[in-house]
Scaffold this active site. Structure first.
Site, PDB file in Angstrom:
ATOM      1  N   SER A 139      13.946  11.895  15.797  1.00  0.00           N
ATOM      2  CA  SER A 139      14.240  12.742  16.962  1.00  0.00           C
ATOM      3  C   SER A 139      15.694  13.201  16.857  1.00  0.00           C
ATOM      4  CB  SER A 139      14.065  11.904  18.232  1.00  0.00           C
ATOM      5  OG  SER A 139      14.645  12.549  19.358  1.00  0.00           O
ATOM      6  N   TYR A 152      15.639   4.335  23.169  1.00  0.00           N
ATOM      7  CA  TYR A 152      14.904   5.327  22.371  1.00  0.00           C
ATOM      8  C   TYR A 152      15.755   5.755  21.174  1.00  0.00           C
ATOM      9  CZ  TYR A 152      12.429   9.766  21.467  1.00  0.00           C
ATOM     10  OH  TYR A 152      11.741  10.803  20.883  1.00  0.00           O
TER      11      TYR A 152
HETATM   12  N1  LIG Z   1       7.988  16.319  22.151  1.00  0.00           N
HETATM   13  C1  LIG Z   1       9.270  16.216  21.900  1.00  0.00           C
HETATM   14  O1  LIG Z   1      10.099  16.948  22.472  1.00  0.00           O
HETATM   15  C2  LIG Z   1       9.773  15.240  20.869  1.00  0.00           C
HETATM   16  C3  LIG Z   1      11.068  15.391  20.360  1.00  0.00           C
HETATM   17  C4  LIG Z   1      11.531  14.491  19.401  1.00  0.00           C
HETATM   18  C5  LIG Z   1      10.723  13.465  18.956  1.00  0.00           C
HETATM   19  N2  LIG Z   1       9.473  13.328  19.482  1.00  0.00           N
HETATM   20  C6  LIG Z   1       8.665  12.222  18.956  1.00  0.00           C
HETATM   21  O2  LIG Z   1       7.440  12.752  18.495  1.00  0.00           O
HETATM   22  C7  LIG Z   1       6.432  11.741  18.510  1.00  0.00           C
HETATM   23  C8  LIG Z   1       5.194  12.300  19.177  1.00  0.00           C
HETATM   24  O3  LIG Z   1       5.526  12.658  20.502  1.00  0.00           O
HETATM   25  P1  LIG Z   1       4.762  13.813  21.298  1.00  0.00           P
HETATM   26  O4  LIG Z   1       5.809  14.665  21.912  1.00  0.00           O
HETATM   27  O5  LIG Z   1       3.722  14.427  20.453  1.00  0.00           O
HETATM   28  O6  LIG Z   1       4.169  12.925  22.475  1.00  0.00           O
HETATM   29  P2  LIG Z   1       2.682  12.784  23.053  1.00  0.00           P
HETATM   30  O7  LIG Z   1       2.814  11.867  24.210  1.00  0.00           O
HETATM   31  O8  LIG Z   1       2.080  14.138  23.259  1.00  0.00           O
HETATM   32  O9  LIG Z   1       1.897  12.068  21.869  1.00  0.00           O
HETATM   33  C9  LIG Z   1       2.126  10.733  21.512  1.00  0.00           C
HETATM   34  C10 LIG Z   1       0.804  10.081  21.186  1.00  0.00           C
HETATM   35  O10 LIG Z   1       1.086   8.727  20.792  1.00  0.00           O
HETATM   36  C11 LIG Z   1       0.132   7.886  21.420  1.00  0.00           C
HETATM   37  N3  LIG Z   1       0.674   6.544  21.586  1.00  0.00           N
HETATM   38  C12 LIG Z   1       1.598   6.122  22.503  1.00  0.00           C
HETATM   39  N4  LIG Z   1       1.791   4.806  22.378  1.00  0.00           N
HETATM   40  C13 LIG Z   1       0.986   4.376  21.370  1.00  0.00           C
HETATM   41  C14 LIG Z   1       0.731   3.105  20.770  1.00  0.00           C
HETATM   42  N5  LIG Z   1       1.328   1.994  21.223  1.00  0.00           N
HETATM   43  N6  LIG Z   1      -0.156   3.039  19.750  1.00  0.00           N
HETATM   44  C15 LIG Z   1      -0.803   4.143  19.324  1.00  0.00           C
HETATM   45  N7  LIG Z   1      -0.612   5.372  19.859  1.00  0.00           N
HETATM   46  C16 LIG Z   1       0.274   5.480  20.861  1.00  0.00           C
HETATM   47  C17 LIG Z   1      -0.153   8.550  22.761  1.00  0.00           C
HETATM   48  O11 LIG Z   1      -1.387   8.086  23.313  1.00  0.00           O
HETATM   49  C18 LIG Z   1      -0.167  10.010  22.386  1.00  0.00           C
HETATM   50  O12 LIG Z   1      -1.446  10.442  21.990  1.00  0.00           O
HETATM   51  C19 LIG Z   1       7.067  10.551  19.221  1.00  0.00           C
HETATM   52  O13 LIG Z   1       7.492   9.614  18.251  1.00  0.00           O
HETATM   53  C20 LIG Z   1       8.263  11.141  19.944  1.00  0.00           C
HETATM   54  O14 LIG Z   1       9.282  10.206  20.135  1.00  0.00           O
HETATM   55  C21 LIG Z   1       8.969  14.193  20.418  1.00  0.00           C
END
Ligand SMILES: NC(=O)c1ccc[n+]([C@@H]2O[C@H](COP(=O)([O-])OP(=O)(O)OC[C@H]3O[C@@H](n4cnc5c(N)ncnc54)[C@H](O)[C@@H]3O)[C@@H](O)[C@H]2O)c1
Length: 250
Positions: A139, A152
């Site tokens: 991230s 985080y």
């Molecule tokens: N969306 C953003 O702005 C952003 C920015 C930087 C990093 N990220 C990172 O991207 C990754 C995905 O995030 P996203 O935005 O797609 O979020 P999201 O919430 O849409 O998707 C995350 C998925 O992970 C699953 N999940 C959560 N805990 C879990 C566990 N213990 N075991 C298995 N699955 C689990 C959730 O059910 C969900 O389907 C994360 O690591 C997040 O930190 C997101």
């Protein structure tokens, strides 16, 4: 022969978009998620797109669950070529001294231990079978410091560190391990939050040199490039995809 990939957190957001992008390359995919509904939905879409897919319910912070999703992948598809080690959660947005110990443990468990457990079992299969490619989701908070996201940020900086160190140990065995560091990206969760808080969206966008959030499709394109053969000589990198956001913070 079709390639085989695992996508954790594949039931939503960046995981789902990347799984769909990989399907365009003909990759068969195992979707791992705690959310059964989201995971099964992605599998249906993948099958409609013409690839073979399997959903395995798992909590990535539980090492036994992780071993199980790896075993089930090998049982069904025989090997693992690509691993998008992506499942993660954010925190409550509180300052660190107001954060409960249970929240700290939960974020570290999923975002850091979950990523390490995943590599521990997946890379074992890859090394045995002559190599493979891994992309972890870090991230912006993994490359710069920010308030309200201390735990985080610690986990995402940890992902950056483990990415570099694993390359030192296993590049010689055919492993490529990279990370992506997205800035705020319009996944369904972020989108609905900003729809309810339009002022927050404006403020987030104004801090980004390109003046907009990223899209899940843009991240999926980068991850697919890194995972597949097109990036054969890129190893141990952390690639920022944030419209220039973190470049303005150094
Ligand atoms: N969306 C953003 O702005 C952003 C920015 C930087 C990093 N990220 C990172 O991207 C990754 C995905 O995030 P996203 O935005 O797609 O979020 P999201 O919430 O849409 O998707 C995350 C998925 O992970 C699953 N999940 C959560 N805990 C879990 C566990 N213990 N075991 C298995 N699955 C689990 C959730 O059910 C969900 O389907 C994360 O690591 C997040 O930190 C997101």
């Amino acid at each position: 022969m079709s390639k085989v990939g695992i996508v954790t957190g594949g039931g939503s957001g960046l995981g789902q978009s990347t799984a769909l992008r990989l399907a365009k390359e003909g990759v068969n995919i195992v979707i791992v998620d705690v959310d059964e509904e989201g995971g099964n939905e992605t599998v249906e879409i993948l099958k409609e797109a013409g690839v073979d897919a399997l959903f395995v319910k798992a909590d990535v912070s539980n090492a036994e669950d992780v071993k199980n999703y790896v075993d089930q992948t090998v049982e069904k598809f025989g090997t693992i070529d690509y691993f998008f080690n992506n499942a993660g959660i954010s925190g409550s947005g509180k300052y660190f001294l107001e954060t409960d110990i249970s929240e700290i443990e939960k974020i570290v468990g999923i975002n850091l231990l979950g990523v390490l457990y995943g590599i521990r079992y997946v890379a074992e299969v890859m090394v045995k079978n002559g190599g493979g490619s891994i992309v972890n989701t870090a991230s912006s908070a993994g490359v710069i410091g920010q308030d309200t996201v201390v735990t985080y940020s610690a986990t995402k900086h940890g992902i950056v560190g483990l990415t570099k160190s694993l390359v030192a140990e296993y590049a010689k065995d055919g492993l490529r391990i990279n990370s992506v560091a997205p800035g705020p990206t319009e996944t369904p969760m972020v989108k609905s939050y900003f729809e309810a808080n339009p002022k927050m969206k404006e403020s987030a966008e104004s801090g980004i040199p390109q003046k907009r959030l990223g899209t899940p499709e843009e991240v999926a394109e980068l991850v697919t490039f890194l995972l597949t053969g097109k990036a054969e000589y890129i190893n141990g990198e952390v690639i920022r995809i944030d419209g220039g956001f973190t470049n303005t913070k150094f």
